[in-house]
Every structure is written in structure tokens, then in C-alpha cells.
Scaffold this motif. Structure first.
Motif, mmCIF file in Angstrom:
data_model
loop_
_atom_site.group_PDB
_atom_site.id
_atom_site.type_symbol
_atom_site.label_atom_id
_atom_site.label_comp_id
_atom_site.label_asym_id
_atom_site.label_seq_id
_atom_site.Cartn_x
_atom_site.Cartn_y
_atom_site.Cartn_z
ATOM 1 N N ASN A 119 7.876 -4.273 10.617
ATOM 2 C CA ASN A 119 6.794 -4.770 10.235
ATOM 3 C C ASN A 119 5.705 -4.029 9.602
ATOM 4 N N TRP A 120 5.866 -2.622 9.972
ATOM 5 C CA TRP A 120 4.749 -1.646 8.995
ATOM 6 C C TRP A 120 5.490 -1.700 7.616
ATOM 7 N N GLU A 121 6.854 -1.693 7.444
ATOM 8 C CA GLU A 121 7.432 -1.833 5.884
ATOM 9 C C GLU A 121 6.786 -2.893 5.369
ATOM 10 N N MET A 122 6.877 -4.516 5.962
ATOM 11 C CA MET A 122 6.339 -5.580 5.236
ATOM 12 C C MET A 122 4.895 -5.614 5.163
ATOM 13 N N LEU A 123 3.938 -4.797 6.130
ATOM 14 C CA LEU A 123 2.714 -4.577 5.600
ATOM 15 C C LEU A 123 2.448 -3.957 4.363
ATOM 16 N N GLN A 124 3.239 -2.823 4.064
ATOM 17 C CA GLN A 124 3.201 -2.258 3.039
ATOM 18 C C GLN A 124 3.296 -3.017 1.490
ATOM 19 N N PHE A 125 4.281 -3.795 1.734
ATOM 20 C CA PHE A 125 4.741 -4.585 0.704
ATOM 21 C C PHE A 125 3.596 -5.870 0.617
ATOM 22 N N LYS A 126 3.156 -6.464 1.776
ATOM 23 C CA LYS A 126 2.002 -7.354 1.658
ATOM 24 C C LYS A 126 0.683 -6.935 1.069
ATOM 25 N N SER A 127 0.594 -5.579 1.363
ATOM 26 C CA SER A 127 -0.736 -4.869 0.795
ATOM 27 C C SER A 127 -0.642 -4.951 -0.763
ATOM 28 N N LYS A 128 0.517 -4.788 -1.523
ATOM 29 C CA LYS A 128 0.581 -4.965 -3.082
ATOM 30 C C LYS A 128 0.200 -6.104 -3.515
ATOM 31 N N PHE A 129 0.646 -7.434 -2.790
ATOM 32 C CA PHE A 129 0.442 -8.765 -3.235
ATOM 33 C C PHE A 129 -0.338 -9.693 -1.782
ATOM 34 N N PRO A 130 -1.333 -9.196 -1.902
ATOM 35 C CA PRO A 130 -2.120 -9.686 -0.505
ATOM 36 C C PRO A 130 -2.174 -11.255 -0.508
ATOM 37 N N ARG A 131 -2.127 -12.068 -1.512
ATOM 38 C CA ARG A 131 -2.417 -13.462 -1.585
ATOM 39 C C ARG A 131 -1.192 -14.136 -1.802
ATOM 40 N N GLU A 132 -0.150 -13.472 -1.725
ATOM 41 C CA GLU A 132 1.305 -14.338 -1.771
ATOM 42 C C GLU A 132 1.808 -14.240 -0.484
ATOM 43 N N VAL A 133 2.973 -15.391 -0.276
ATOM 44 C CA VAL A 133 3.661 -15.400 1.107
ATOM 45 C C VAL A 133 4.505 -14.265 0.961
ATOM 46 N N LEU A 134 4.754 -13.508 2.086
ATOM 47 C CA LEU A 134 5.831 -12.441 1.907
ATOM 48 C C LEU A 134 7.356 -13.195 2.589
ATOM 49 N N LEU A 135 8.440 -13.044 1.782
ATOM 50 C CA LEU A 135 9.602 -13.390 2.493
ATOM 51 C C LEU A 135 10.505 -12.148 2.325
ATOM 52 N N CYS A 136 10.849 -11.760 3.421
ATOM 53 C CA CYS A 136 11.859 -10.487 3.617
ATOM 54 C C CYS A 136 13.256 -10.639 3.758
#
Length: 1120
Positions: free
Chosen positions: A128-145
């Protein structure tokens, strides 16, 4: 330059004032963000928006001593704006399952995770923390991991997947776990399409493939993004299928200045931007409605108005644009429009500041204004219900995709005089071409740029790029096509913004094509067959090697190729030595119902060759053949160490051989991908040549298709006259104005003789009157369409035309007539008081247009305007003709001089099904007031003059519906040159002797030369064959020939090639004068070619045929 205006009703109020949903007072949808605000709209989730710094425990715990899990990061102001942005999208979710998930969101972090729920920890080091780091780079994009065999989404992103993709949440709707959803790896493309089609951008995170140490998390990285019009391409270099690449969507910025509106369109994939300045408000709205875009930015200059306030849309200024944008999500920006828009694009797509965008705008002083929204919809340039589509009659139905988009953009944004005349010159040359033409491979330039830039171009796309380059070279080498290629340079320059000279284009195509030819494995090469051994399940080798063989030439991968061959042979020997004796032993034993069974099989799921059997172990070991191999068998295990089944066995030797083969195959695949990526890097230096060539072929196909369809419809090329105001352009002498002879509505077919033709000789403004259903709307649309087609360099629906070059074309029609449905708006309007506002408004417009020297037509039912003392210099009164038959007034649909005050409103109402009692009462009231003003019949011409016209109907929808089938794709085939040359010689001799015989018998007036033309694979007949009789010979793969005749050679070639095994068929054809002569030559060749040593497949067609020649001389004389 002139302005063309055609109009039937004058409305001076802004259009949005008539529409309640465009009212400034109506509230904006929740998703609209016209004003930047930090205020959060109150709703059921208001209490769950908070920062970590001041948070308190919201729920109790079963353990009093359990500490609250709070991460160290703090929600800053920037993150808060992103959370509010996502919250607006959560508020519009409607699915019940999504609503349940929303209750578990906590708007305290970008993922929306509640740390108190199960699996909600954001502790450092967790997924979850790792996905939050990716999300913070592109905050207005849907994140698929990527997690194993799935792509997962958490929190807010999971709600988006459930709402818009239709996925079920992981774990159902249990209330103690965070929202989580995902899709299997195989469904990633479909999931991305669903998200981007709904306007979302997606950030995809991939796992690092390969072995990992025990208890260590796999490494992950952002592999790419998917945006609307900009798909995800990671991994495409290794696949063997095509990617459906949508039309790229630009980021649009709109500003306003003293010159008018300015629209900036930025394409991230192409790294280009276009500036369109001096636009009217309607032109901006038209462009917004005809193009899909990724983001819309509005400059603060749009808020300025004459009142000095900043309330956009006040007092009607910008009201149409305001009404268009208020239902869309927009963002405001300030500063220099161009630099700020480019900066926002780099931020949206995570581009470095060093990335340079190229300005592809081509400025021209002689370019007309873009079409207004009303004009574009009323002539069918934009699909509109009830309006015949102009695009569908300009191009044949088998022309789709990029060529259609080019023609649409050409009509919506007419070119300058120089480009328009060049396009017409190209079309005229295409009309006279007699040689075969290329297939014109059409590929999106944006697709090629993105694949090459990201080094994801696979062998299929490289072959297509080579086809594009080779077709350019084919046009260069063909004498008839060379001049067309030269002329196509300028229209392509306007479309791409790239200025290339002819020699640079040809040299660049040769260089880039040569690079691809050196690397890519092409059709016809046969040195990369799959490994194959007798008595071995060769499907295994086919599956393992199909992912890399047949992509690049062997010379570049010879070492790994040889290693795979050796590993395959070693695997075959291991399987034969370890499993072969066991199989032979089982076959030698009696095959009773319960006897031993065993065979060597391919375990496709596990990518292995194993022995599968049962009851094969001997009860007594006697040292017989096969017993030693049976002792070596061991159970087969999958990659996770789990036993596959009770019947699958292997040996150490076979497993070692399998491992060696898989490693060799993996190395070979990696080497192939490396070579393909190196080729992508090398071709990036030729990217401008590739982009230019791909666009040139799109234009060429569009214009060739238009010429073919124009010939079918018997349209003509107009003469383009130019204004005296143009610099460096000699105007046409001897005529001022526009003259169109034999004009018909564009949706009707001249060739079928179903349309009433009109001659429009226009040197000034026309004031047109006529009855309801008399053809006024048809004349307006026909003149407007003909003028637009003419200045675009295209063919027009007339017998001849002289069209001046207009600087603006405008058509304003009532929105509720529907010619496609044979419906015409009607009204009863005998006269108005001279002080009537409607009458005075229209009178002012007519006087204004007359004073500026506008060419156009104003159609009116306000007959009182004819009695006003108008100050007109050149306006001419025109009328739609009528005729009296048996006391009934009938329209003739002919444009005549004079005035027509006949309405035919009652007849039209009766035809539309209005109850008779209402019509009768309306007639009584009408006659009681206007009986003394009725015309006595002087407007009715003689019946004989229009007897042939009354039978026609200008609203026959079936005339413009098309029923032709689309041709199939044609692949490259080997040429049978010797057979073709022999057949051509024989055909020429046989038919030339027949022509001499016909001339001696005085059946034919002239000796026609037999000129055979070859149609190679991936070629088609030129437009000059349209409407002409031809005799053709088809070369079949079995070395037999087929002889036929047709009046539609292109359709016949497509039909033959659509059959199985005939995609590579070659054709030889020659044109003849008339169907009768073609049938004679067909029968003659079928009967005589076998005597010349050729195998004719349709010999039976040469029997029982007897075609007369009594009309042959007439046909030949008429043709000559």
C-alpha cells in the motif's frame, strides 16, 4: 475574396438564449470547475476529508493498547486539491456496489484508504505504501499495479474500476476491508479501453520479471500511461498482433484577443502544437464539437467583457462558447497562452522541461474562415440527424478511417487558394491515370511516432512502415504517378507542418526502407522454420518459437538461433532415449481394455514434453526392454513445485534438456527484441520522413477514392476563379461571380437521372421566394455544398461550374427540416405589417449583404419585404417555379426569375397527415383575410415546360444510400512474370485480329488498340476504369487463368481477392467500348486461349453464348 452567404431565416439573438439548459442562471454540474476554489461541497462524505496531522481515532479497537497506525506524511494543500478533484468524481457514482465501497473511503490520502480497516496499513515497506508513492507522482490518474497474474487498484481507484469497468470488488462487499478491485493480466487492454473511453488517464505499474530472493518484495516500476486517445504500448514489441490505435486527442487551450478567439491544440504523441487565431465564437464551438480532447483549458481573457466585469457569459458575450463549456470539465489558466499550455501538457504527461514541441501551423493570407457550426451541420459535414451526410457521398463506402478524417477536416477548414487549386490538379491527374495504383497503406502518424519513440515497434508495424515507404517509391518510379507525388507535397506540408522537398522525401524513403529491409524478416523468406522431428509433438516447438522466429533476419541472431536448434535436437534425443523404449514396450504388449497405456505428450499449460501413462509398471522386473527407462521416471512438477498429476512423468535428462531449450529460446527472444528496439532507435532519425510519408498516403487514398466516387456519380471539376485581391495570382478574366450549370442536390445521383437540375448564374445576392416543399432548402444546401467542394479542390455535383474563391461560406437553415427523411419545414406567411420586427430585421440583413457585394441566397416567406423601399444595388429576385395542373399548384423544383407568393402550406399540411378539419378551418380563416391578395395564376408557367420535371423528387433518400461491399486487404504475392507476359501477348493478338475483323465488316468505325494493364498484388485499378467496360484475365495460384468482363473492375477485383487463397491474385485487363464488345471478347478469349497452351478455369462460360453486334457500331460512335 468574396463571402458566400445562404440563409432562409434571420435570427439575431444568440442561440443559447432559446435553450433553457444553456441559461446562465441554471446551475453548473458538480464536475464543472470554472472558478478555482478550496471550498468543499457539503455532502455525506464531508466529515471524512482530513489531514493526518490533526486526525483522531474514529473507531474503537478490540485492544485498548493497540496504537493508531499513522504514517509520517502530511496532507499538503496540493494533495488536498487532488483529493477534492477525485471526490467530485466519487459523488457522481451511481452503482449500488460502488456506493457501498464509497462508505469505506477515507479522504486523508491520495488512495483514499482508511488505515483502521483490514489491509489498510500505509506503513513504509508495505505494498500500500509503495502504491501511494506511485500515486503521488500522478495523483489524477487511476493506478493499476501488477501483482502476480492481476492488476490491482485500491481505494478510490478500485471504486472507479467497479463503476466504469464493471468489475466486482475483491472480497465482495465486506465492510471490514479496504476497497480493492482488479483485472487479470489478459484483460488489461479491455480495462484500459473502458477507463480511457470514460475520460480517465491510467498509470500502469509493472513487476520486475525474474527470480527473487526469499521473503523479498518484487521490484516495481511505472511502465507507462494510458490516456484518452493515447494508449498503453508497453510490451507490444514482443507480440504478434496489432494495436487498435485511436485518433489522438489534443489538449486544447482557448483564449481571446482583439483579433478574435485563439485555439491552441497540443498533441503529446506527436510533440506538436497548432495555433488557430482570429476565430469566431461559432468556429470555436464547431471545433470543440468535432474533436475529442483530453483536457480543456480556458484563459482568463475569456472573462473580459464590455461591462468590465469578470462574469463570463454576462450580457451574451461568449454565450455560445459558455453554454458549450459549462457542461464540460475545464481549468483556467493565466499568462502567455502558448507557453502556459505547453507547460501544463508537460505536467500532465510527466515530460521533461527540455522536451521541445514543434509548431505545425501553416499560415496563409488567402485561407478562408473555418465553417461555422450551423453551416457544418446543415450540409452534413458533421453528422446530423435528418441531414444527408456530405462525407458519405464524397467518398465510397469502402473508404473509412484516416482518409475520411482528412476530408472532414478539409471541409471544416477550407484550404488556401494555392492548396485548393493544387488539390484539384491532383484529382484531375488521378482521373486520367491508366496504370495500376498502390494500395495506399494508411497508418496513424501518432501511432508510428509513439511506437518508435518508446521503442515498442514490433515486426508487423515495421513491415507496414516499409510498405508506406515502398509505396512512395512506387509512385516515384511510375511515370503517371510521379507528377501526382510531386503535387501531394504541398497538401501534406499543410497537414503535417513539415516542409520537405521532393528529392529529400525520395532519398529518405529509400534510406529508411533499406534499413528495415536489412533487419526485418520479410514475406517470401523461408530460412526460419520451426524445429520439427518425426514422432515428436511438434506443437511444442511451434508454441515456443513462434514468439521470436520470423521477425528479424537470421544473420542478426545466428548464434542464438543455432543454440536453439542444438537445444531442440538435444531435447528430442533425451525424449526419444528416455520415453521411446517405454512407448515401444506398451505398444508391443497386448492392448486389453485394462492394459497399460502411455504416450509422449505436450503439456501446453506447463510448456513441457512429458510422458503420460498408467498401469505401465511391470509386476515382475525381468530385464526386458524399457524396464530400465521406467525405473528412471519420476513425477512431473510444475514451476511452483506442485505435482501436476498422477499420470505425468519425466526424467532428469529430459528436465535438463527442457531447461536448456527454454533458456536458449528465452535468449533468442531477448535478442530479437533487442534488435527490434535498436531498429526503432535507428529509425528515429528518419521520423519526419515516416510521418510525412504516412500522411501523404492518407491524402492520396482520400483523393483517389473521391475521384472514383465522383466518376460514378458523374460529378465534374469546377473552374476556380480567384479574387483580384490575391497577390501573385492571376485572376480569371471575363466573368465576375459564380455559375453552376446542371446543379443537383449532392445527396442525389446524377447518373441515375433522378434529380432536377438547376443552373445558378450568380453575380450578386439572390432574394429567393417559393412555396413550401418547392426546393428552397435543396437549392441552399446544393449551392453551399458546391461552393465548399469547389474551393477545397474537389469535384462538384453539376455538369459544369465556375466558382470564385470565397473567404467565408455560411449557411443558416431552420433546424427542423429533414431532407434525408423527405421532410421540409413549412409555414403560412402571406405578409407582415411593415413595422414587424422580423420583417425589419431581415430587410436590414439584405441591405447589408447587398452593400458589401456578397454572393449568396436569402430565402424568405416574409412576402411583405418585397413591398418595402429597400436600398438595393445588385440584389436579384429569384423564385422556385410552380405549375398548375388540373387546378392544383405543383412545385417544379426549378430556379426561375421573379417572385413566387404561392405557399402550398395547406397541401404540405395535408401531405404530412394533419387532420382535414383543422386544414379546412385554416383555409377559411386565411381566405377571409387574404382572398383579395391571392395571385390570379400569372406565376404558373405552362405545363409542357415542366412535364418532365414533375416526375422527379429531390428528397429520395435511397438515392444516396450505398450498398457496395468493402474490399478485403490484399497481401504481397510473388509475380508470375513469364506466364503473365505470354498471356498478354496472346490476348493482344487474339483481340486485335477480332477488331480488324469487325472493322472489315463495318461493325466498328475505328480500329481500337488493345492495351493491356497489369494489376499486381496490393494494387488496384485506377479511377479511369470506373464506368468503363473492361475485359480481364485473373492468374490463379494453380497456374490456371480466369477470363471475365465487367463494368466495375475495382469491385470485381475485390470480389475475386476476397475468396480463400486468392488474396495474392494478379490481373491483366484492357478497356473496350461498350458492354456488348466486352462480352464478345470474353467469349472469344475463353474459347481460344486453351489452343495457345493456357489452362482456362472457366471454360464452361464460353459455351451457350451468342451476343449480337447490331448496336456495337452505335456504341462505338457514341463513345467516340
Amino acid at each position: 475574396m468574396r463571402a458566400l452567404s445562404v440563409r432562409n431565416v434571420v435570427v439575431l439573438l444568440p442561440r443559447w438564449l432559446h435553450r433553457p439548459h444553456f441559461s446562465p442562471s441554471s446551475p453548473a454540474p458538480p464536475c464543472t470547475s470554472f472558478l478555482p476554489s478550496r471550498t468543499l461541497i457539503t455532502n455525506r462524505h464531508l466529515g471524512k476529508v482530513s489531514g493526518f496531522k490533526d486526525r483522531k481515532v474514529l473507531r474503537g479497537s478490540t485492544k485498548a493498547t493497540k496504537k493508531q497506525r499513522v504514517p509520517n506524511n502530511v496532507l499538503d494543500d496540493k494533495d488536498l486539491s487532488h483529493i477534492l478533484w477525485w471526490k467530485e468524481r466519487m459523488d457522481v457514482c451511481k452503482k449500488p456496489s460502488t456506493i457501498q465501497l464509497l462508505k469505506r473511503l477515507e479522504y486523508s490520502n491520495l488512495l483514499g484508504l482508511d488505515c483502521n480497516l483490514r489491509n489498510g496499513s500505509l506503513k513504509e515497506g508495505t505494498l500500500n505504501w509503495e502504491m501511494l508513492q506511485f500515486k503521488s507522482k500522478f495523483p489524477r490518474e487511476v493506478l493499476l499495479c501488477r501483482v502476480g497474474d492481476f492488476y490491482e487498484a485500491l481505494g478510490i481507484d478500485a471504486c472507479i474500476l467497479v463503476e466504469y469497468v464493471g468489475l466486482n470488488p475483491f472480497g465482495g462487499l465486506r465492510s471490514d476491508s479496504i476497497p480493492k478491485a482488479g483485472c487479470p493480466v489478459v484483460n488489461l487492454r479491455q480495462t484500459l479501453d473502458d477507463l480511457t473511453n470514460n475520460g480517465f488517464s491510467v498509470c500502469i505499474v509493472e513487476e520486475v520479471q525474474g527470480p527473487t530472493q526469499a521473503r523479498s518484495r518484487k521490484g516495481r516500476f511505472i511502465s507507462g500511461h494510458a490516456h484518452p486517445g493515447n494508449p498503453y504500448v508497453y510490451g507490444l514489441v514482443g507480440v504478434d498482433h496489432d494495436l487498435d490505435f485511436p485518433e489522438p486527442m489534443p489538449v486544447i487551450g482557448i483564449s481571446r484577443s482583439a483579433r478574435g478567439y485563439c485555439m491552441i491544440l497540443v498533441l503529446e504523441t506527436m510533440k506538436t502544437y497548432t495555433i488557430e487565431d482570429g476565430l469566431t465564437e461559432e468556429a470555436v464551438v464547431t471545433k470543440l464539437r468535432t474533436s475529442r480532447y483530453h483536457h480543456l483549458f480556458l484563459h482568463v481573457s475569456l472573462r473580459q467583457n464590455s461591462s468590465g466585469t469578470f462574469r463570463w457569459g454576462e450580457f451574451g458575450e461568449g454565450g455560445l462558447l459558455w453554454g458549450e463549456c459549462r457542461s464540460r470539465h475545464v481549468e483556467w489558466f493565466d499568462g502567455n497562452a502558448i507557453s502556459e499550455i505547453l507547460s501544463k501538457v508537460k505536467e500532465l504527461y510527466d515530460l521533461d522541461n527540455e522536451v521541445i514541441f514543434r509548431n505545425k501551423t501553416v499560415h496563409s493570407e488567402n485561407r478562408p474562415r473555418s465553417l461555422t457550426l450551423g453551416t457544418a451541420t446543415q450540409i452534413g459535414a458533421i453528422p446530423t440527424e435528418g441531414i444527408p451526410s456530405l462525407l458519405k457521398v464524397i467518398l465510397p463506402p469502402n473508404c473509412t478511417g484516416l482518409p475520411v478524417l482528412y476530408i472532414r477536416d478539409l471541409l471544416l477548414n477550407p484550404p488556401s487558394y494555392e492548396i485548393g487549386s493544387t488539390i484539384q490538379g491532383i484529382c484531375k491527374l488521378m482521373n486520367s491515370v491508366s496504370c495500376s495504383i498502390p494500395e495506399f497503406t494508411c497508418v496513424s502518424s501518432a501511432k508510428l511516432v509513439k511506437l518508435l519513440e518508446l521503442r515498442e515497434t514490433n515486426h508487423i508495424e515495421f513491415c507496414r512502415i516499409k510498405n508506406i515507404l515502398d509505396e512512395i517509391l512506387q509512385m516515384h518510379r511510375a511515370s503517371e504517378l510521379n507528377e501526382i507525388l510531386r503535387l501531394l507535397i504541398d497538401p501534406t506540408w499543410v497537414a503535417t507542418g513539415l516542409k520537405l522537398d521532393f528529392e529529400t522525401l525520395v532519398d529518405g524513403c529509400e534510406l529508411a526502407s533499406g534499413k528495415i529491409c536489412e533487419i526485418i524478416f520479410l514475406d517470401g523468406e523461408s530460412d526460419q522454420k520451426f524445429s520439427s522431428f518425426c514422432g515428436f509433438p511438434n506443437e511444442f516447438f511451434e508454441d515456443m518459437e513462434s514468439s521470436w522466429k520470423g521477425r528479424v533476419k537470421r544473420i542478426h541472431i545466428d548464434d542464438v538461433f543455432t543454440e536453439v536448434e542444438r537445444a531442440a535436437e538435444a531435447l528430442y534425443l533425451a525424449v526419444t532415449e528416455d520415453f521411446g523404449p517405454i512407448v515401444s514396450r506398451i505398444k508391443a504388449m497386448s492392448a486389453s481394455l485394462g492394459g497399460p497405456k502411455g504416450e509422449i505428450l505436450y503439456a501446453r499449460e506447463h510448456e513441457a514434453i512429458w510422458f503420460k501413462g498408467k498401469r505401465f509398471t511391470p509386476t515382475v522386473w525381468a530385464g526386458s526392454p524399457g524396464e530400465e527407462q521406467i525405473k528412471q521416471l519420476k513425477p512431473a512438477f510444475d514451476s511452483k513445485g506442485k505435482r501436476v498429476g498422477d499420470e505425468w512423468y519425466t526424467t532428469m535428462k529430459v528436465e535438463d534438456a527442457l531447461t536448456r531449450y527454454h533458456e536458449a529460446s528465452s535468449k533468442a527472444k531477448a535478442r530479437v527484441l533487442e534488435v527490434l528496439r535498436e531498429l526503432s532507435t535507428e529509425l528515429q532519425s528518419n521520423i519526419n520522413i515516416i510521418v510525412f510519408s504516412s500522411m501523404l498516403l492518407v491524402i492520396a487514398k482520400a483523393l483517389f477514392s473521391h475521384v472514383s466516387e465522383g466518376r460514378r456519380r458523374k460529378w465534374t471539376f469546377p473552374t476556380l476563379a480567384v479574387s483580384h485581391s490575391f497577390k501573385d495570382v492571376k485572376p480569371l478574366e471575363g466573368y465576375e461571380g459564380m455559375k453552376i450549370v446542371g446543379l443537383v442536390p449532392y445527396w442525389l445521383n446524377i447518373a441515375q437521372g433522378s434529380a432536377v437540375q438547376n443552373t445558378v448564374d450568380m453575380k450578386s445576392l439572390f432574394l429567393l421566394t417559393g412555396p413550401n416543399g418547392g426546393g428552397k432548402s435543396s437549392i441552399l444546401r446544393s449551392v453551399c455544398a458546391a461552393a465548399l467542394l469547389g474551393i477545397c479542390g474537389l469535384m462538384v455535383p453539376a455538369e459544369s461550374a465556375l466558382i470564385p474563391y470565397f473567404d467565408s461560406i455560411m449557411l443558416h437553415m431552420k433546424s427542423y427540416d429533414s431532407p434525408a427523411d423527405e421532410k421540409s419545414s413549412f409555414q403560412k406567411c402571406q405578409s407582415f405589417e411593415q413595422s414587424s420586427p422580423e420583417l425589419l430585421k431581415e430587410a436590414f440583413v439584405i441591405e447589408s449583404l447587398d452593400q458589401i457585394g456578397c454572393l449568396g441566397i436569402v430565402s424568405t416567406h416574409l412576402h411583405g419585404i418585397l413591398d418595402l423601399p429597400l436600398n438595393l444595388k445588385d440584389t436579384v429576385q429569384k423564385a422556385m417555379g410552380t405549375v398548375c395542373i388540373d387546378g392544383q399548384t405543383k412545385p417544379t423544383w426549378k430556379l426561375t426569375d421573379g417572385i413566387c407568393k404561392e405557399s402550398l402550406a395547406f397541401e404540405t399540411a395535408k401531405r404530412e397527415g394533419i387532420p382535414e378539419i383543422i386544414i379546412q378551418r385554416a383555409q377559411d380563416l386565411y381566405l377571409s383575410v387574404y382572398a383579395k391578395d391571392r395571385l390570379s395564376g400569372e406565376n404558373f408557367p405552362k405545363l409542357e415546360q415542366y412535364s418532365s420535371s414533375i416526375k422527379n423528387n429531390n428528397f429520395d433518400q435511397e438515392q444516396f444510400d450505398s450498398r457496395r461491399n468493402s474490399p478485403e486487404e490484399i497481401s504481397i504475392a510473388n509475380q508470375v512474370e513469364v506466364l503473365q507476359q505470354e498471356v498478354e501477348n496472346a490476348v493482344t493478338v487474339i483481340c486485335q485480329e477480332k477488331m480488324m475483323e469487325l472493322r472489315r465488316k463495318k461493325i466498328s468505325s475505328e480500329l481500337m488498340e488493345i492495351k493491356c494493364v497489369l494489376i499486381n498484388a496490393r494494387e488496384k485499378p485506377p479511377p479511369s476504369t470506373v464506368g468503363s467496360s473492361s475485359v480481364y484475365v485473373m492468374f490463379r495460384p494453380d497456374n490456371k487463368i480466369y477470363v471475365g468482363q465487367t463494368d466495375d473492375l475495382e469491385g470485381r477485383v475485390s470480389m475475386h481477392r476476397s475468396k480463400e487463397g486468392m488474396q495474392n491474385a494478379l490481373f491483366l485487363y484492357f478497356l473496350v467500348q461498350g458492354k456488348s464488345l466486352a462480352c464478345q471478347f470474353e467469349t472469344l478469349l475463353i474459347n481460344q486461349l486453351p489452343s495457345h497452351g493456357f489452362q482456362v478455369a472457366n471454360v464452361a462460360d464460353g459455351k451457350h453464348r451468342n451476343f449480337g453486334t447490331s448496336n456495337l457500331y452505335i456504341e462505338c460512335a457514341t463513345s467516340s
